[in-house]
Design a protein around this motif. Structure first.
Motif, PDB file in Angstrom:
ATOM      1  N   ALA B  60       0.828  -1.215   0.000  1.00 48.80           N
ATOM      2  CA  ALA B  60       0.000   0.000   0.000  1.00 48.80           C
ATOM      3  C   ALA B  60       0.860   1.262   0.000  1.00 48.80           C
ATOM      4  O   ALA B  60       0.623   2.180  -0.787  1.00 48.80           O
ATOM      5  CB  ALA B  60      -0.938  -0.005   1.207  1.00 48.80           C
ATOM      6  N   ILE B  61       1.881   1.301   0.828  1.00 49.44           N
ATOM      7  CA  ILE B  61       2.694   2.529   0.908  1.00 49.44           C
ATOM      8  C   ILE B  61       3.505   2.707  -0.377  1.00 49.44           C
ATOM      9  O   ILE B  61       3.759   3.827  -0.816  1.00 49.44           O
ATOM     10  CB  ILE B  61       3.607   2.546   2.168  1.00 49.44           C
ATOM     11  CG1 ILE B  61       4.211   3.949   2.391  1.00 49.44           C
ATOM     12  CG2 ILE B  61       4.724   1.523   2.087  1.00 49.44           C
ATOM     13  CD1 ILE B  61       3.259   4.998   2.836  1.00 49.44           C
ATOM     14  N   ASN B  62       3.857   1.576  -1.022  1.00 50.07           N
ATOM     15  CA  ASN B  62       4.595   1.707  -2.284  1.00 50.07           C
ATOM     16  C   ASN B  62       3.681   2.098  -3.440  1.00 50.07           C
ATOM     17  O   ASN B  62       4.131   2.713  -4.404  1.00 50.07           O
ATOM     18  CB  ASN B  62       5.391   0.434  -2.559  1.00 50.07           C
ATOM     19  CG  ASN B  62       6.615   0.356  -1.665  1.00 50.07           C
ATOM     20  OD1 ASN B  62       7.599   1.058  -1.902  1.00 50.07           O
ATOM     21  ND2 ASN B  62       6.556  -0.430  -0.607  1.00 50.07           N
ATOM     22  N   GLY B  89       8.896   2.252   3.227  1.00 53.01           N
ATOM     23  CA  GLY B  89       8.265   3.038   2.159  1.00 53.01           C
ATOM     24  C   GLY B  89       8.190   4.516   2.508  1.00 53.01           C
ATOM     25  O   GLY B  89       8.390   5.378   1.650  1.00 53.01           O
ATOM     26  N   ILE B  90       7.904   4.813   3.769  1.00 46.72           N
ATOM     27  CA  ILE B  90       7.819   6.220   4.191  1.00 46.72           C
ATOM     28  C   ILE B  90       9.194   6.877   4.037  1.00 46.72           C
ATOM     29  O   ILE B  90       9.309   8.007   3.558  1.00 46.72           O
ATOM     30  CB  ILE B  90       7.294   6.329   5.641  1.00 46.72           C
ATOM     31  CG1 ILE B  90       5.849   5.816   5.715  1.00 46.72           C
ATOM     32  CG2 ILE B  90       7.366   7.772   6.128  1.00 46.72           C
ATOM     33  CD1 ILE B  90       5.273   5.745   7.133  1.00 46.72           C
ATOM     34  N   SER B  91      10.230   6.142   4.404  1.00 44.08           N
ATOM     35  CA  SER B  91      11.591   6.675   4.253  1.00 44.08           C
ATOM     36  C   SER B  91      11.900   6.952   2.770  1.00 44.08           C
ATOM     37  O   SER B  91      12.467   7.993   2.429  1.00 44.08           O
ATOM     38  CB  SER B  91      12.595   5.689   4.842  1.00 44.08           C
ATOM     39  OG  SER B  91      13.907   6.068   4.532  1.00 44.08           O
ATOM     40  N   TYR B  92      11.505   6.042   1.897  1.00 49.08           N
ATOM     41  CA  TYR B  92      11.706   6.252   0.448  1.00 49.08           C
ATOM     42  C   TYR B  92      10.935   7.491  -0.027  1.00 49.08           C
ATOM     43  O   TYR B  92      11.420   8.269  -0.841  1.00 49.08           O
ATOM     44  CB  TYR B  92      11.213   5.031  -0.349  1.00 49.08           C
ATOM     45  CG  TYR B  92      12.271   3.983  -0.613  1.00 49.08           C
ATOM     46  CD1 TYR B  92      12.758   3.182   0.403  1.00 49.08           C
ATOM     47  CD2 TYR B  92      12.774   3.786  -1.898  1.00 49.08           C
ATOM     48  CE1 TYR B  92      13.707   2.205   0.162  1.00 49.08           C
ATOM     49  CE2 TYR B  92      13.732   2.810  -2.155  1.00 49.08           C
ATOM     50  CZ  TYR B  92      14.192   2.027  -1.123  1.00 49.08           C
ATOM     51  OH  TYR B  92      15.137   1.063  -1.384  1.00 49.08           O
ATOM     52  N   ILE B  93       9.698   7.639   0.462  1.00 47.34           N
ATOM     53  CA  ILE B  93       8.867   8.781   0.057  1.00 47.34           C
ATOM     54  C   ILE B  93       9.530  10.081   0.494  1.00 47.34           C
ATOM     55  O   ILE B  93       9.616  11.041  -0.272  1.00 47.34           O
ATOM     56  CB  ILE B  93       7.441   8.631   0.640  1.00 47.34           C
ATOM     57  CG1 ILE B  93       6.691   7.532  -0.125  1.00 47.34           C
ATOM     58  CG2 ILE B  93       6.680   9.942   0.589  1.00 47.34           C
ATOM     59  CD1 ILE B  93       5.360   7.112   0.498  1.00 47.34           C
ATOM     60  N   ALA B  94      10.041  10.077   1.734  1.00 46.46           N
ATOM     61  CA  ALA B  94      10.731  11.272   2.231  1.00 46.46           C
ATOM     62  C   ALA B  94      11.998  11.519   1.408  1.00 46.46           C
ATOM     63  O   ALA B  94      12.276  12.652   1.004  1.00 46.46           O
ATOM     64  CB  ALA B  94      11.068  11.106   3.710  1.00 46.46           C
ATOM     65  N   GLY B  95      12.738  10.438   1.123  1.00 42.14           N
ATOM     66  CA  GLY B  95      13.996  10.568   0.388  1.00 42.14           C
ATOM     67  C   GLY B  95      13.788  11.012  -1.053  1.00 42.14           C
ATOM     68  O   GLY B  95      14.614  11.716  -1.620  1.00 42.14           O
ATOM     69  N   ALA B  96      12.663  10.603  -1.642  1.00 43.19           N
ATOM     70  CA  ALA B  96      12.381  10.954  -3.037  1.00 43.19           C
ATOM     71  C   ALA B  96      11.576  12.252  -3.131  1.00 43.19           C
ATOM     72  O   ALA B  96      11.151  12.634  -4.223  1.00 43.19           O
ATOM     73  CB  ALA B  96      11.635   9.815  -3.729  1.00 43.19           C
ATOM     74  N   GLY B 130      11.296   5.097  10.042  1.00 45.74           N
ATOM     75  CA  GLY B 130      12.070   4.355   9.051  1.00 45.74           C
ATOM     76  C   GLY B 130      13.541   4.753   9.132  1.00 45.74           C
ATOM     77  O   GLY B 130      13.932   5.493  10.031  1.00 45.74           O
ATOM     78  N   HIS B 131      14.326   4.264   8.164  1.00 42.33           N
ATOM     79  CA  HIS B 131      15.767   4.500   8.212  1.00 42.33           C
ATOM     80  C   HIS B 131      16.152   5.877   7.670  1.00 42.33           C
ATOM     81  O   HIS B 131      15.476   6.445   6.835  1.00 42.33           O
ATOM     82  CB  HIS B 131      16.493   3.401   7.427  1.00 42.33           C
ATOM     83  CG  HIS B 131      16.043   3.295   5.994  1.00 42.33           C
ATOM     84  ND1 HIS B 131      14.819   2.771   5.630  1.00 42.33           N
ATOM     85  CD2 HIS B 131      16.637   3.681   4.849  1.00 42.33           C
ATOM     86  CE1 HIS B 131      14.699   2.820   4.325  1.00 42.33           C
ATOM     87  NE2 HIS B 131      15.780   3.373   3.828  1.00 42.33           N
ATOM     88  N   GLY B 132      17.263   6.359   8.166  1.00 47.01           N
ATOM     89  CA  GLY B 132      17.840   7.599   7.634  1.00 47.01           C
ATOM     90  C   GLY B 132      17.332   8.842   8.330  1.00 47.01           C
ATOM     91  O   GLY B 132      16.429   8.797   9.152  1.00 47.01           O
TER      92      GLY B 132
END
Ligand SMILES: Cc1ncc(C[n+]2csc(CCOP(=O)(O)OP(=O)(O)O)c2C)c(N)n1
Ligand code: SF4
Lengths: 244, 353
Positions: B60-62, B89-96, B130-132
């Motif tokens: 869902a988050i992806n 996924g939240i970390s990816y969203i923040a990173g992107a 999430g990470h980062g």
């Protein structure tokens, strides 16, 4: 001077970072050519995996999203909801698609998502240095199956095409190889067909490309091609598994 | 038009999101937030949007990542264990740098825990999760009306900063009913075009890439510094309510539903002659540290008492903000138990130094 050949306009000028003899390069090329042959009227949005093809966003000359490991089918599903008229494709390795992302793969197919997946089966985790993949052959050595994979210890390889072909949402499922010129031509035809199915709105399409990883197989490029031809195709027979 | 209607928290949040321009929702069932995906599954097709019941919270988050990256106003909701699954996924969203809205109707944990209300996800919401090195804009609404108003504006905020916005509710907020006034439907055509979105309309040198991979240390550090500057700018969103705090000697502090209980406790304490007041953060990140520092510096203020439905999470931020100027005490309930105003008063009286 007459131009007899040129690189697909759907590839950028960025040099591939792939190892010598790796078939990720040929897979990119046939994917780009097939996309180009669609005529370029429809916009294209790609999804790059986590794996050796993570930099696909540098190579395919279209809009691209880089997805988390295994989640490309979910990302592509989200994109397709917002852009139903665009061509949406994901390009994924076997660790990405058949291990960590198995749920996303199966459910995108079951939903009949109108997307296309180019699935690179090189029977190994390339990017992380040659660990066992869900597709590693019985007897094949990897850094986490150093004596060779055994069914008793590591379980059996997964045949994705055969599995997905059982799902009603799948429209075109085929397995191809790149081990010689003839098979490359056939592979491109299959990829083109998968995109045609998407354009026609038929639902989920996937082409599995049997690929090489000379670096982590510890083989020359030439022997790698032989390995695909002689060993991989025995476990992963080529063919069309679903066509509606 | 601005009619007051009785609505369940989860449904009110869902309708507010639709009115705020949400057209894409991806969810997975988990109590106590099920009414959000249920409502969206029916409502979004009515307004030309799309709903998918994903195979998992991870998926869902992806899907949110994909839809937000393609320029849609996308949202997901879940409750604690589901939010844990979404963290990568939240970390990816923040990173992107993608805008989206995530609702967490918190239940009690750890593990499978229970379905009763809790505020045990404060840490995972405001400290990263999430990470980062990333942050989200995190809101802790205390009433259904406030949740509606925040959700309605959440997409605008997410797009302004290109960040994920989290609405941190709890089982009470999601399940109770209150009268609400719903905002007007946003005109989708009025939403600014996102030049960065991968919507397949550009190619060649104009093509767009959504990505969070930066392989060179200096480039990634540059991105992280950019994010740090963004989070600094985001401080402009800090929101906080104070109640009878001006002359207070004892400052109770709580967020979300616990702040409603704290408010009743303040009233009871005042009636019995204790000069109590309340600070209620509305944004949990950015945290209203300056307000706490201001009150901590006041001669009249003797003590802070933090109330939470957990074993002490926000209290750490209160202590950082107060910075030793005054004592900061804590009282919490967990496991799905909720303190009553009377119980709160008793605990406060015991803790008063
Ligand atoms: C959540 C997560 N787990 C693990 C990794 C590490 N990782 C990066 S690439 C990869 C394997 C990729 O293998 P495959 O999908 O077969 O692609 P190939 O590199 O062989 O093309 C792994 C495990 C990661 N990036 N994220
Ligand atoms: S490691 Fe293997 S899969 Fe990756 S680029 Fe090299 S040969 Fe190809």
């Amino acid at each position: 001077m007459q131009k007899v050949f040129q690189k697909s306009a759907l590839l950028t000028d960025t040099p591939f970072h792939y190892c010598p003899g790796c078939t990720h390069g040929i897979s990119h090329r046939i994917t780009a050519e097939a996309l180009e042959e669609l005529g370029g009227k429809q916009g294209i949005i790609g999804v790059a995996p986590v794996g050796c093809a993570v930099f696909a966003y540098n190579y395919f000359n279209c809009d691209i999203q880089q997805a988390a490991h295994g989640r490309a089918p979910a990302v592509a599903s989200g994109i397709k909801r917002v852009c139903p008229d665009k061509i949406v494709f994901a390009y994924q390795g076997d660790g990405d698609l058949a291990s960590i992302g198995m749920a996303e793969t199966v459910h995108a197919a079951a939903r009949g998502e109108n997307i296309t997946i180019i699935f690179i089966n090189n029977a190994i985790y390339g990017m992380t240095g040659g660990q066992m993949a869900p597709t590693t052959l019985i007897g094949q050595k990897s850094t986490t199956s150093q004596g060779g994979r055994t069914a008793a210890l590591q379980g059996n390889p997964i045949r994705i095409c055969e599995m997905l072909a059982t799902l009603d949402g799948a429209s075109y499922i085929a397995r191809v190889s790149l081990h010689d010129l003839k098979s490359v031509v056939a592979a491109k035809k299959a990829v083109k067909k998968a995109f045609d199915y998407q354009v026609a709105g038929k639902g989920f399409s996937l082409v599995e490309i049997l690929s090489t990883c000379p670096t982590n197989w510890g083989m020359t490029p030439e022997n790698s091609m032989e390995y695909v031809k002689n060993e991989m195709t025995k476990v992963y027979p080529l063919g069309v598994f679903k066509e509606v | 038009m601005s009619e007051r209607i009785l609505m369940k928290g989860n449904e009110a949040v869902a309708e507010a999101a639709v009115r705020g321009g949400c057209r894409y929702f991806f969810g997975y069932p988990i109590t106590p937030q099920n009414e959000i995906p249920e409502y969206m599954s029916k409502r979004l097709p009515e307004v030309g949007g799309a709903f998918i019941q994903a195979e998992s919270e991870v998926s869902a988050i992806n899907m949110v990542y994909g839809a937000a990256g393609a320029g849609g106003r996308a949202m997901t909701s879940s409750s604690s264990p589901g939010i844990s699954l979404k963290q990568e996924g939240i970390s990816y969203i923040a990173g992107a740098e993608l805008p989206c809205v995530i609702v967490n109707m918190v239940r009690s944990g750890p593990g499978l825990g229970g379905i009763l209300p809790s505020q045990g996800d404060y840490f995972q919401s405001v400290k990263g999760g999430g990470h980062g090195d990333y942050r989200m804009l995190v809101y802790g609404p205390a009433s259904i009306q406030e949740a509606v108003d925040i959700t309605y504006k959440a997409f605008e905020k997410a797009e302004k900063y290109r960040i994920p916005v989290m609405i941190l509710g709890d089982g009470v907020l999601g399940q109770m009913m209150e009268p609400v006034v719903l905002p007007e439907m946003t005109d989708i055509a009025s939403i600014p075009v996102k030049e960065w979105a991968t919507d397949g309309t550009k190619s060649g040198k104009d093509r767009r890439i959504i990505n969070s991979l930066y392989i060179e240390a200096d480039v990634l550090e540059g991105m992280n510094n950019k994010f740090a500057a963004l989070y600094e700018r985001m401080k402009a969103e800090t929101a906080c309510e104070t109640y009878l705090a001006d002359d207070a000697e004892i400052i109770l502090t709580a967020f979300g539903i616990t702040a409603r209980i704290a408010k009743s406790a303040v009233d009871i304490l005042r009636e019995s002659g204790v000069k109590a007041g309340l600070i209620r953060p509305i944004t949990l990140y950015p945290f209203p540290s300056d307000i706490y520092a201001q009150y901590a510096a006041k001669k009249t203020v003797k003590q802070f008492i933090t109330l939470e439905l957990n074993l002490g999470q926000m209290v750490e931020d209160v202590r950082l903000a107060v910075n030793g100027a005054k004592p900061v005490d804590f009282y919490g309930r967990s496991g799905g138990n909720i303190m009553s105003p009377e119980e709160t008063v008793q605990q406060v009286l015991k803790k008063i130094k």
